[in-house]
Design a protein around this motif. Structure first.
Motif, PDB file in Angstrom:
ATOM      1  N   VAL A 125       0.819  -1.292   0.011  1.00  0.00           N
ATOM      2  CA  VAL A 125       0.087  -0.052   0.006  1.00  0.00           C
ATOM      3  C   VAL A 125       1.029   1.221   0.006  1.00  0.00           C
ATOM      4  CG1 VAL A 125      -1.985   1.271   1.025  1.00  0.00           C
ATOM      5  CG2 VAL A 125      -1.890  -1.403   1.121  1.00  0.00           C
ATOM      6  N   GLU A 126       0.562   2.067  -1.058  1.00  0.00           N
ATOM      7  CA  GLU A 126       1.416   3.340  -1.179  1.00  0.00           C
ATOM      8  C   GLU A 126       0.244   4.274  -0.822  1.00  0.00           C
ATOM      9  OE1 GLU A 126       4.853   5.522  -1.631  1.00  0.00           O
ATOM     10  OE2 GLU A 126       4.602   3.488  -2.238  1.00  0.00           O
ATOM     11  N   THR A 127       0.695   5.076   0.533  1.00  0.00           N
ATOM     12  CA  THR A 127      -0.349   6.161   1.107  1.00  0.00           C
ATOM     13  C   THR A 127       0.244   7.655   0.660  1.00  0.00           C
ATOM     14  OG1 THR A 127       0.662   6.061   3.295  1.00  0.00           O
ATOM     15  CG2 THR A 127      -1.297   4.580   3.008  1.00  0.00           C
ATOM     16  N   ASP A 128      -0.687   8.331   0.866  1.00  0.00           N
ATOM     17  CA  ASP A 128      -0.752   9.859   0.782  1.00  0.00           C
ATOM     18  C   ASP A 128       0.120  10.154  -0.680  1.00  0.00           C
ATOM     19  OD1 ASP A 128      -1.517  10.659   3.565  1.00  0.00           O
ATOM     20  OD2 ASP A 128       0.372   9.623   4.017  1.00  0.00           O
ATOM     21  N   PHE A 129      -0.468   9.672  -1.658  1.00  0.00           N
ATOM     22  CA  PHE A 129       0.138   9.652  -2.875  1.00  0.00           C
ATOM     23  C   PHE A 129      -0.854  10.481  -3.925  1.00  0.00           C
ATOM     24  CE2 PHE A 129       1.340   8.740  -7.275  1.00  0.00           C
ATOM     25  CZ  PHE A 129       2.605   8.360  -7.434  1.00  0.00           C
ATOM     26  N   MET A 130      -0.326  11.692  -4.087  1.00  0.00           N
ATOM     27  CA  MET A 130      -1.194  12.567  -5.020  1.00  0.00           C
ATOM     28  C   MET A 130      -0.618  12.616  -6.184  1.00  0.00           C
ATOM     29  SD  MET A 130      -3.769  13.777  -2.723  1.00  0.00           S
ATOM     30  CE  MET A 130      -4.029  14.903  -4.112  1.00  0.00           C
ATOM     31  N   VAL A 131      -1.230  12.256  -7.269  1.00  0.00           N
ATOM     32  CA  VAL A 131      -0.706  12.085  -8.673  1.00  0.00           C
ATOM     33  C   VAL A 131      -0.607  13.247  -9.236  1.00  0.00           C
ATOM     34  CG1 VAL A 131      -2.903  11.400  -9.589  1.00  0.00           C
ATOM     35  CG2 VAL A 131      -0.776  10.617 -10.690  1.00  0.00           C
ATOM     36  N   GLU A 132       0.559  13.665  -9.793  1.00  0.00           N
ATOM     37  CA  GLU A 132       0.783  14.893 -10.747  1.00  0.00           C
ATOM     38  C   GLU A 132       0.450  14.701 -12.220  1.00  0.00           C
ATOM     39  OE1 GLU A 132       2.136  18.074 -13.219  1.00  0.00           O
ATOM     40  OE2 GLU A 132       3.293  15.944 -12.690  1.00  0.00           O
ATOM     41  N   HIS A 133       1.151  13.299 -12.312  1.00  0.00           N
ATOM     42  CA  HIS A 133       0.849  13.077 -13.886  1.00  0.00           C
ATOM     43  C   HIS A 133       1.105  11.447 -14.049  1.00  0.00           C
ATOM     44  CE1 HIS A 133       5.339  13.880 -14.209  1.00  0.00           C
ATOM     45  NE2 HIS A 133       5.490  12.790 -15.313  1.00  0.00           N
ATOM     46  N   ILE A 134       0.789  10.908 -15.202  1.00  0.00           N
ATOM     47  CA  ILE A 134       1.316   9.568 -15.556  1.00  0.00           C
ATOM     48  C   ILE A 134       2.085   9.685 -16.755  1.00  0.00           C
ATOM     49  CG2 ILE A 134       0.399   7.733 -16.513  1.00  0.00           C
ATOM     50  CD1 ILE A 134      -2.364   7.993 -14.528  1.00  0.00           C
ATOM     51  N   ASP A 135       3.127   9.020 -16.736  1.00  0.00           N
ATOM     52  CA  ASP A 135       4.258   8.863 -17.774  1.00  0.00           C
ATOM     53  C   ASP A 135       3.813   7.625 -18.585  1.00  0.00           C
ATOM     54  OD1 ASP A 135       6.218   8.440 -19.460  1.00  0.00           O
ATOM     55  OD2 ASP A 135       7.607   9.609 -18.375  1.00  0.00           O
ATOM     56  N   GLN A 136       3.253   7.278 -19.554  1.00  0.00           N
ATOM     57  CA  GLN A 136       2.646   6.306 -20.203  1.00  0.00           C
ATOM     58  C   GLN A 136       3.897   5.875 -20.920  1.00  0.00           C
ATOM     59  OE1 GLN A 136      -0.744   6.253 -22.680  1.00  0.00           O
ATOM     60  NE2 GLN A 136      -2.107   6.983 -21.241  1.00  0.00           N
TER      61      GLN A 136
ATOM     62  N   ARG B  79       7.526  11.300  -6.034  1.00  0.00           N
ATOM     63  CA  ARG B  79       7.679   9.821  -5.810  1.00  0.00           C
ATOM     64  C   ARG B  79       7.173   9.192  -7.117  1.00  0.00           C
ATOM     65  NH1 ARG B  79       3.984   7.971  -0.965  1.00  0.00           N
ATOM     66  NH2 ARG B  79       2.966  10.304  -1.330  1.00  0.00           N
ATOM     67  N   GLU B  80       7.398   8.135  -7.578  1.00  0.00           N
ATOM     68  CA  GLU B  80       7.071   7.398  -8.657  1.00  0.00           C
ATOM     69  C   GLU B  80       6.759   5.967  -8.220  1.00  0.00           C
ATOM     70  OE1 GLU B  80      10.253   7.462 -11.693  1.00  0.00           O
ATOM     71  OE2 GLU B  80      10.023   9.683 -12.071  1.00  0.00           O
ATOM     72  N   VAL B  81       5.931   5.496  -9.017  1.00  0.00           N
ATOM     73  CA  VAL B  81       5.305   4.103  -8.783  1.00  0.00           C
ATOM     74  C   VAL B  81       5.309   3.495 -10.210  1.00  0.00           C
ATOM     75  CG1 VAL B  81       3.451   2.607  -7.994  1.00  0.00           C
ATOM     76  CG2 VAL B  81       4.059   4.651  -6.694  1.00  0.00           C
ATOM     77  N   SER B  82       6.229   2.523 -10.452  1.00  0.00           N
ATOM     78  CA  SER B  82       6.140   1.804 -11.768  1.00  0.00           C
ATOM     79  C   SER B  82       4.918   0.939 -11.762  1.00  0.00           C
ATOM     80  CB  SER B  82       7.616   1.351 -12.214  1.00  0.00           C
ATOM     81  OG  SER B  82       7.610   0.326 -11.320  1.00  0.00           O
ATOM     82  N   TYR B  83       4.485   0.330 -13.215  1.00  0.00           N
ATOM     83  CA  TYR B  83       3.597  -0.405 -13.470  1.00  0.00           C
ATOM     84  C   TYR B  83       3.749  -1.218 -14.671  1.00  0.00           C
ATOM     85  CZ  TYR B  83       1.595   3.086 -16.396  1.00  0.00           C
ATOM     86  OH  TYR B  83       1.153   4.019 -17.580  1.00  0.00           O
ATOM     87  N   ASP B  84       3.224  -2.206 -14.785  1.00  0.00           N
ATOM     88  CA  ASP B  84       3.074  -3.113 -15.998  1.00  0.00           C
ATOM     89  C   ASP B  84       1.709  -2.866 -16.365  1.00  0.00           C
ATOM     90  OD1 ASP B  84       5.676  -4.454 -16.396  1.00  0.00           O
ATOM     91  OD2 ASP B  84       5.224  -5.320 -14.615  1.00  0.00           O
ATOM     92  N   GLN B  85       0.802  -3.141 -15.636  1.00  0.00           N
ATOM     93  CA  GLN B  85      -0.729  -2.916 -15.841  1.00  0.00           C
ATOM     94  C   GLN B  85      -1.415  -2.041 -14.967  1.00  0.00           C
ATOM     95  OE1 GLN B  85      -3.006  -3.908 -18.444  1.00  0.00           O
ATOM     96  NE2 GLN B  85      -4.004  -2.063 -17.502  1.00  0.00           N
ATOM     97  N   LEU B  86      -1.776  -0.659 -15.345  1.00  0.00           N
ATOM     98  CA  LEU B  86      -2.270   0.168 -14.148  1.00  0.00           C
ATOM     99  C   LEU B  86      -3.969   0.059 -14.286  1.00  0.00           C
ATOM    100  CD1 LEU B  86      -2.243   2.710 -12.250  1.00  0.00           C
ATOM    101  CD2 LEU B  86      -2.086   4.135 -14.304  1.00  0.00           C
ATOM    102  N   VAL B  87      -4.523   0.219 -13.111  1.00  0.00           N
ATOM    103  CA  VAL B  87      -5.865   0.293 -13.075  1.00  0.00           C
ATOM    104  C   VAL B  87      -6.288   1.247 -12.257  1.00  0.00           C
ATOM    105  CG1 VAL B  87      -7.984  -0.904 -12.310  1.00  0.00           C
ATOM    106  CG2 VAL B  87      -6.190  -2.299 -13.145  1.00  0.00           C
ATOM    107  N   THR B  88      -6.540   2.348 -12.910  1.00  0.00           N
ATOM    108  CA  THR B  88      -6.738   3.713 -12.202  1.00  0.00           C
ATOM    109  C   THR B  88      -8.063   3.934 -12.191  1.00  0.00           C
ATOM    110  OG1 THR B  88      -5.911   6.195 -12.283  1.00  0.00           O
ATOM    111  CG2 THR B  88      -6.570   5.048 -14.317  1.00  0.00           C
ATOM    112  N   ILE B  89      -8.439   4.763 -11.093  1.00  0.00           N
ATOM    113  CA  ILE B  89      -9.876   5.592 -10.828  1.00  0.00           C
ATOM    114  C   ILE B  89      -9.540   6.930 -11.129  1.00  0.00           C
ATOM    115  CG2 ILE B  89     -11.712   5.869  -9.220  1.00  0.00           C
ATOM    116  CD1 ILE B  89      -9.616   2.601  -8.962  1.00  0.00           C
ATOM    117  N   PRO B  90     -10.166   7.409 -11.971  1.00  0.00           N
ATOM    118  CA  PRO B  90      -9.827   8.945 -12.385  1.00  0.00           C
ATOM    119  C   PRO B  90     -10.561   9.841 -11.475  1.00  0.00           C
ATOM    120  CG  PRO B  90     -10.300   7.655 -14.449  1.00  0.00           C
ATOM    121  CD  PRO B  90     -10.701   6.890 -13.331  1.00  0.00           C
TER     122      PRO B  90
END
Length: 408
Positions: free
Chosen positions: A214-225, A236-247
């Motif tokens: 669990v990565e808390t207090d993460f306010m996304v600024e942008h997504i680098d596709q 902070r950066e969180v890498s992914y292979d598959q992202l499931v986002t709730i916009p």
């Protein structure tokens, strides 16, 4: 009466008022852009093959009682001074009373980099019908890598859904023998798993038990596709292979154009009567208002019951004496054929105990059980056959304390 939105709240209130108001005195119109009514809780199950697509979609018209006009078209704006709704195609509808029930919608355009060539591919979502179907194909093809479930910001419709997706994903890959090869990370702007502290503690424990980081207090600024990373405002950066986002979720744009909304296009209302704080003849129901409680189907159901009782008093020239207490109950799928159930209101944290019958249940609060899972699955039939038609389902609108105790 003009009702904007033919979703859960709009359909329920139209049907209940059509029964209660004289047909020779009241005309009721429901406005929506199309004749497709989706069972939105079903979106959660589509990516995992737990429900078929045809079980989610029905016709709006089929669930509206005779004597209700369904007007298909997009709303351009409301003119409160003239008591008129203007449609994009130039048509207009006059009203004596207006109900705004246009809900809330995901807005991926509000986060830089969320939309792009990988939208509904490596950047997925399940808050729309098309998104849930695309994600079903992506998950079926995934055999290893990093799955990141990401919540942009609150409020969102069905606030437990991201957690439910995470639990179901854990179960999905575990049943396929792939869980050791798929890392699951839950990324949230909150300081814990959920907004309610008691529930957050319990749900956070379940995430840890299932090996979810669990990565808390993460306010996304942008997504680098291109790099496949989430980037926060604090870098902070969180890498992914598959992202499931709730916009980010927002109310309808016409609400802003009409000068009726807050910064997220939700209509400011009295939290007990759902009446607009600006105009006495306007109400906002379901997810369209700024009620300080969950944007959930149960809130729509309970608040509509209160609204109808109050509205009948109002048009009879009497004071509105009923008050919505923010009652919400939410099933939380936890995988492995089990679910939890939360029951709370404006003033009361989720409690332990039984629901709906004190000491007998059969559902348990704040504790996993197979009965809760069965209840979640059965709700689809209640939704189509009782809830939408406006028939009573035997649950009180006000939260009951019988058979419940505070969590330890």
């Amino acid at each position: 009466m003009v009702i904007l939105g033919g979703g859960t709240a709009g359909t329920m209130v139209a049907n209940k008022l059509r029964r209660a108001l004289a047909t020779d005195e009241w005309r009721i119109s429901v406005v929506d852009r199309n004749d497709v009514h989706d069972y939105q809780p079903g979106y959660l199950f589509l990516p995992f093959g737990m429900i078929e697509a045809e079980q989610v979609r029905r016709s709006r018209h089929a669930f509206l009682r005779d004597g209700i006009d369904l007007v298909l078209g997009d709303v351009d704006r409301v003119e409160p001074g003239a008591r008129r709704v203007e449609l994009v195609d130039g048509r207009s509808l006059d009203y004596d009373y207006l109900v705004i029930a246009t809900g809330t919608s995901p807005r991926p355009d509000q986060t830089p980099g969320m939309l792009g060539p990988e939208w509904h591919a490596s950047v997925g979502e399940f808050y729309t019908f098309d998104g849930a179907l695309s994600l079903r194909d992506r998950l079926a093809a995934m055999t290893s890598g990093r799955l990141v479930v990401h919540l942009t910001e609150m409020p969102i419709k069905c606030p437990v859904a991201p957690l439910e997706f995470t639990f179901l994903a854990d179960d999905f890959f575990r049943r396929r023998g792939l869980r050791d090869d798929v890392e699951i990370v839950y990324v949230t702007p909150l300081d814990g798993a959920f907004t309610k502290p008691v529930a957050s503690r319990e749900l956070g424990h379940l995430l840890s038990e299932r090996g979810v980081k669990v990565e808390t207090d993460f306010m996304v600024e942008h997504i680098d596709q291109e790099r496949r990373v989430l980037v926060s405002y604090d870098e902070r950066e969180v890498s992914y292979d598959q992202l499931v986002t709730i916009p980010l979720n927002m109310g309808a744009d016409f609400v802003a154009r009409s000068g009726l909304g807050d910064e997220l296009n939700y209509v400011p209302v009295d939290k007990h009567t759902m009446r607009s704080t600006q105009y006495d003849e306007i109400f906002a129901l379901g997810d369209a208002g700024n009620l300080p409680t969950s944007k959930a189907g149960s809130v729509a159901h309970f608040s509509v019951e209160i609204f109808v009782a109050n509205f009948l008093q109002l048009v009879a020239g009497r004071p509105m004496t009923h008050a919505f207490d923010g009652h919400a109950n939410c099933f939380v799928e936890s995988g492995r054929g089990k679910a939890l159930l939360l029951d709370f209101n404006y003033d009361t944290e989720p409690l332990t105990g039984t629901f709906p019958i004190p000491r007998l249940g059969p559902l348990t609060l704040l504790r996993e059980s197979r009965a809760n899972h069965a209840g979640k699955l059965a709700f689809r039939h209640l939704y189509w056959n009782l809830l939408l038609p406006g028939r009573p389902i035997g649950l009180p609108s006000e939260m009951s304390m019988a058979g419940k105790v505070p969590a330890a």
